[in-house]
Scaffold this motif. Structure first.
Motif, PDB file in Angstrom:
ATOM      1  N   PHE A   1       0.831  -1.205   0.000  1.00  0.00           N
ATOM      2  CA  PHE A   1       0.000   0.000   0.000  1.00  0.00           C
ATOM      3  C   PHE A   1       0.868   1.259   0.000  1.00  0.00           C
ATOM      4  CE2 PHE A   1      -2.915   2.875   2.629  1.00  0.00           C
ATOM      5  CZ  PHE A   1      -3.697   3.237   1.542  1.00  0.00           C
ATOM      6  N   ASP A   2       1.956   1.220   0.762  1.00  0.00           N
ATOM      7  CA  ASP A   2       2.829   2.393   0.820  1.00  0.00           C
ATOM      8  C   ASP A   2       3.487   2.685  -0.521  1.00  0.00           C
ATOM      9  OD1 ASP A   2       3.923   4.474   2.607  1.00  0.00           O
ATOM     10  OD2 ASP A   2       5.855   3.548   2.133  1.00  0.00           O
ATOM     11  N   ASP A   3       3.738   1.653  -1.326  1.00  0.00           N
ATOM     12  CA  ASP A   3       4.294   1.871  -2.667  1.00  0.00           C
ATOM     13  C   ASP A   3       3.333   2.714  -3.512  1.00  0.00           C
ATOM     14  OD1 ASP A   3       6.382   0.268  -1.909  1.00  0.00           O
ATOM     15  OD2 ASP A   3       5.794  -1.451  -3.125  1.00  0.00           O
ATOM     16  N   LEU A   4       2.045   2.399  -3.420  1.00  0.00           N
ATOM     17  CA  LEU A   4       1.051   3.165  -4.171  1.00  0.00           C
ATOM     18  C   LEU A   4       1.049   4.624  -3.722  1.00  0.00           C
ATOM     19  CD1 LEU A   4      -1.397   3.569  -6.024  1.00  0.00           C
ATOM     20  CD2 LEU A   4      -2.839   2.646  -4.196  1.00  0.00           C
ATOM     21  N   LEU A   5       1.071   4.844  -2.415  1.00  0.00           N
ATOM     22  CA  LEU A   5       1.048   6.210  -1.904  1.00  0.00           C
ATOM     23  C   LEU A   5       2.306   6.976  -2.321  1.00  0.00           C
ATOM     24  CD1 LEU A   5      -0.288   5.543   1.706  1.00  0.00           C
ATOM     25  CD2 LEU A   5      -1.585   6.275  -0.309  1.00  0.00           C
ATOM     26  N   THR A   6       3.446   6.298  -2.305  1.00  0.00           N
ATOM     27  CA  THR A   6       4.698   6.940  -2.714  1.00  0.00           C
ATOM     28  C   THR A   6       4.631   7.367  -4.170  1.00  0.00           C
ATOM     29  OG1 THR A   6       5.988   5.678  -1.105  1.00  0.00           O
ATOM     30  CG2 THR A   6       7.186   6.609  -2.981  1.00  0.00           C
ATOM     31  N   ASN A   7       4.091   6.512  -5.035  1.00  0.00           N
ATOM     32  CA  ASN A   7       3.973   6.858  -6.448  1.00  0.00           C
ATOM     33  C   ASN A   7       2.978   7.996  -6.664  1.00  0.00           C
ATOM     34  OD1 ASN A   7       5.823   5.089  -7.781  1.00  0.00           O
ATOM     35  ND2 ASN A   7       4.432   3.384  -7.391  1.00  0.00           N
ATOM     36  N   LEU A   8       1.870   7.982  -5.931  1.00  0.00           N
ATOM     37  CA  LEU A   8       0.887   9.054  -6.076  1.00  0.00           C
ATOM     38  C   LEU A   8       1.478  10.392  -5.641  1.00  0.00           C
ATOM     39  CD1 LEU A   8      -2.418   7.387  -4.805  1.00  0.00           C
ATOM     40  CD2 LEU A   8      -1.659   7.722  -7.154  1.00  0.00           C
ATOM     41  N   ALA A   9       2.384  10.349  -4.673  1.00  0.00           N
ATOM     42  CA  ALA A   9       2.996  11.580  -4.183  1.00  0.00           C
ATOM     43  C   ALA A   9       3.917  12.224  -5.207  1.00  0.00           C
ATOM     44  CB  ALA A   9       3.766  11.311  -2.892  1.00  0.00           C
ATOM     45  N   THR A  10       4.266  11.484  -6.282  1.00  0.00           N
ATOM     46  CA  THR A  10       5.112  12.062  -7.327  1.00  0.00           C
ATOM     47  C   THR A  10       4.298  12.821  -8.362  1.00  0.00           C
ATOM     48  OG1 THR A  10       5.022  10.113  -8.784  1.00  0.00           O
ATOM     49  CG2 THR A  10       6.710  10.122  -7.057  1.00  0.00           C
ATOM     50  N   LEU A  11       2.974  12.714  -8.305  1.00  0.00           N
ATOM     51  CA  LEU A  11       2.133  13.412  -9.276  1.00  0.00           C
ATOM     52  C   LEU A  11       2.169  14.911  -9.035  1.00  0.00           C
ATOM     53  CD1 LEU A  11      -0.978  11.048  -9.251  1.00  0.00           C
ATOM     54  CD2 LEU A  11       0.866  11.123 -10.940  1.00  0.00           C
ATOM     55  N   PRO A  12       1.921  15.711 -10.057  1.00  0.00           N
ATOM     56  CA  PRO A  12       1.945  17.168  -9.884  1.00  0.00           C
ATOM     57  C   PRO A  12       0.955  17.636  -8.815  1.00  0.00           C
ATOM     58  CG  PRO A  12       1.892  16.577 -12.216  1.00  0.00           C
ATOM     59  CD  PRO A  12       1.670  15.316 -11.453  1.00  0.00           C
ATOM     60  N   ALA A  13       1.331  18.685  -8.119  1.00  0.00           N
ATOM     61  CA  ALA A  13       0.483  19.329  -7.110  1.00  0.00           C
ATOM     62  C   ALA A  13       0.103  18.382  -5.974  1.00  0.00           C
ATOM     63  CB  ALA A  13      -0.766  19.914  -7.758  1.00  0.00           C
ATOM     64  N   SER A  14       1.022  17.463  -5.634  1.00  0.00           N
ATOM     65  CA  SER A  14       0.743  16.529  -4.544  1.00  0.00           C
ATOM     66  C   SER A  14       1.304  16.991  -3.207  1.00  0.00           C
ATOM     67  CB  SER A  14       1.326  15.147  -4.874  1.00  0.00           C
ATOM     68  OG  SER A  14       0.690  14.597  -6.002  1.00  0.00           O
ATOM     69  N   SER A  15       2.133  18.003  -3.224  1.00  0.00           N
ATOM     70  CA  SER A  15       2.771  18.469  -1.998  1.00  0.00           C
ATOM     71  C   SER A  15       1.724  18.908  -0.976  1.00  0.00           C
ATOM     72  CB  SER A  15       3.709  19.633  -2.313  1.00  0.00           C
ATOM     73  OG  SER A  15       4.304  20.131  -1.137  1.00  0.00           O
ATOM     74  N   GLY A  16       1.914  18.453   0.253  1.00  0.00           N
ATOM     75  CA  GLY A  16       1.022  18.853   1.335  1.00  0.00           C
ATOM     76  C   GLY A  16      -0.206  17.997   1.506  1.00  0.00           C
ATOM     77  N   LEU A  17      -0.453  17.062   0.595  1.00  0.00           N
ATOM     78  CA  LEU A  17      -1.624  16.201   0.703  1.00  0.00           C
ATOM     79  C   LEU A  17      -1.297  14.967   1.541  1.00  0.00           C
ATOM     80  CD1 LEU A  17      -2.997  16.223  -2.962  1.00  0.00           C
ATOM     81  CD2 LEU A  17      -3.636  17.713  -1.065  1.00  0.00           C
ATOM     82  N   ASP A  18      -2.223  14.583   2.411  1.00  0.00           N
ATOM     83  CA  ASP A  18      -1.988  13.349   3.156  1.00  0.00           C
ATOM     84  C   ASP A  18      -2.421  12.158   2.303  1.00  0.00           C
ATOM     85  OD1 ASP A  18      -4.767  12.970   3.355  1.00  0.00           O
ATOM     86  OD2 ASP A  18      -4.877  13.726   5.412  1.00  0.00           O
ATOM     87  N   ALA A  19      -2.260  10.956   2.865  1.00  0.00           N
ATOM     88  CA  ALA A  19      -2.503   9.741   2.088  1.00  0.00           C
ATOM     89  C   ALA A  19      -3.936   9.662   1.568  1.00  0.00           C
ATOM     90  CB  ALA A  19      -2.187   8.516   2.945  1.00  0.00           C
ATOM     91  N   ALA A  20      -4.908   9.931   2.434  1.00  0.00           N
ATOM     92  CA  ALA A  20      -6.311   9.846   2.009  1.00  0.00           C
ATOM     93  C   ALA A  20      -6.628  10.876   0.942  1.00  0.00           C
ATOM     94  CB  ALA A  20      -7.225  10.027   3.217  1.00  0.00           C
ATOM     95  N   GLN A  21      -6.047  12.060   1.059  1.00  0.00           N
ATOM     96  CA  GLN A  21      -6.282  13.098   0.051  1.00  0.00           C
ATOM     97  C   GLN A  21      -5.678  12.716  -1.287  1.00  0.00           C
ATOM     98  OE1 GLN A  21      -4.514  16.273   2.341  1.00  0.00           O
ATOM     99  NE2 GLN A  21      -6.498  17.106   2.953  1.00  0.00           N
ATOM    100  N   LEU A  22      -4.485  12.122  -1.265  1.00  0.00           N
ATOM    101  CA  LEU A  22      -3.865  11.657  -2.503  1.00  0.00           C
ATOM    102  C   LEU A  22      -4.751  10.634  -3.209  1.00  0.00           C
ATOM    103  CD1 LEU A  22      -0.126  11.153  -1.455  1.00  0.00           C
ATOM    104  CD2 LEU A  22      -0.965  12.752  -3.183  1.00  0.00           C
TER     105      LEU A  22
END
Length: 247
Positions: free
Chosen positions: A85-106
């Motif tokens: 699950f953490d791998d998915l969240l890590t990849n989503l965090a690389t998307l544009p405008a992801s800074s500052g979003l928590d896991a559920a928001q991503l």
């Protein structure tokens, strides 16, 4: 692209493949597969004639996954195990405008109108035994009508270690949902096994999908357990009782 999304969350041998197959058979609940498990990425990339995430921009792979996993009525589904699950969240965090979003928001930004379905197995010893058999044989699921193959050798330490792992991952899922104030639709393997179509219709209702619009709900996988599983469960329980307690 989807208008509604579902993540089927679980642990290995919890009945997740059975549930995902039943949902897929409905034709209206997405096509849940493990698109975001690193071990399957090369398979999906080849199927889509695309590069795996490690070799190409994550957005390209994500778009292909969303397309593959979405049924014509606009429902996307994917299966996610706690172990990656953490791998998915890590990849989503690389998307544009992801800074500052928590896991559920991503997750909610990526997967429209996201719903979570949590599948668990009440009998975690039986789950650990099933998981041990899969590790020992390399057979993780069987299509309906297929041969289970030869029986592996019993291994107490493997079962015991996997039982602790299952418990840890179940606890981690519940903690994550609590931290993000999420109440998933919870399904147990035992209920699903007893009433596959009924439980599937309950999940469809949770997804706000009219069950009357579904195709006939049919199992896509064969039951993995045999009499050997029952024998191993009893043997493990007896051996655990006879062993001295550990700190």
């Amino acid at each position: 692209m989807p208008v509604r999304s579902c993540l089927v969350c679980g642990t290995p041998r919890s009945g997740s493949s059975m549930l995902c197959g039943l949902l897929k058979s409905s034709g209206v609940a997405g096509r849940a597969e493990e698109y975001f498990w690193r071990g399957d990425e090369a398979f999906w990339a080849k199927r889509w004639d695309a590069s795996a995430p490690a070799e190409s921009p994550w957005p390209d792979y994500l778009r292909a996954a969303l397309s593959e996993g979405t049924t014509p009525n606009g429902v996307f589904a994917a299966k996610v195990m706690w172990g990656y699950f953490d791998d998915l969240l890590t990849n989503l965090a690389t998307l544009p405008a992801s800074s500052g979003l928590d896991a559920a928001q991503l997750l909610r930004r990526t997967f429209p109108d996201l719903r979570f379905v949590l599948i668990r197995r009440a009998d975690t010893i039986a789950q650990a035994v099933s998981l041990a058999r899969a590790h020992l044989t390399g057979v993780w699921y069987r299509p309906a009508g297929s041969d289970p193959g030869p029986d592996p050798d019993y291994n107490y330490d493997l079962i015991d270690g996997l039982l602790h792992l299952v418990d840890e991952h179940n606890t981690a899922w519940m903690r994550w949902f609590d931290e993000h104030n999420i109440e998933p639709c919870t399904v147990t393997y035992e209920d699903l096994d007893a009433d596959p179509a009924g439980v599937t219709r309950r999940v469809l209702a949770f997804l706000d999908v009219d069950p009357s619009s579904a195709q006939p709900i049919t199992a896509q996988t064969e039951r993995q357990g045999t009499a050997l599983n029952t024998t191993w469960v009893a043997r493990y329980q007896a051996e655990r009782r006879s062993r001295p307690p550990t700190d």
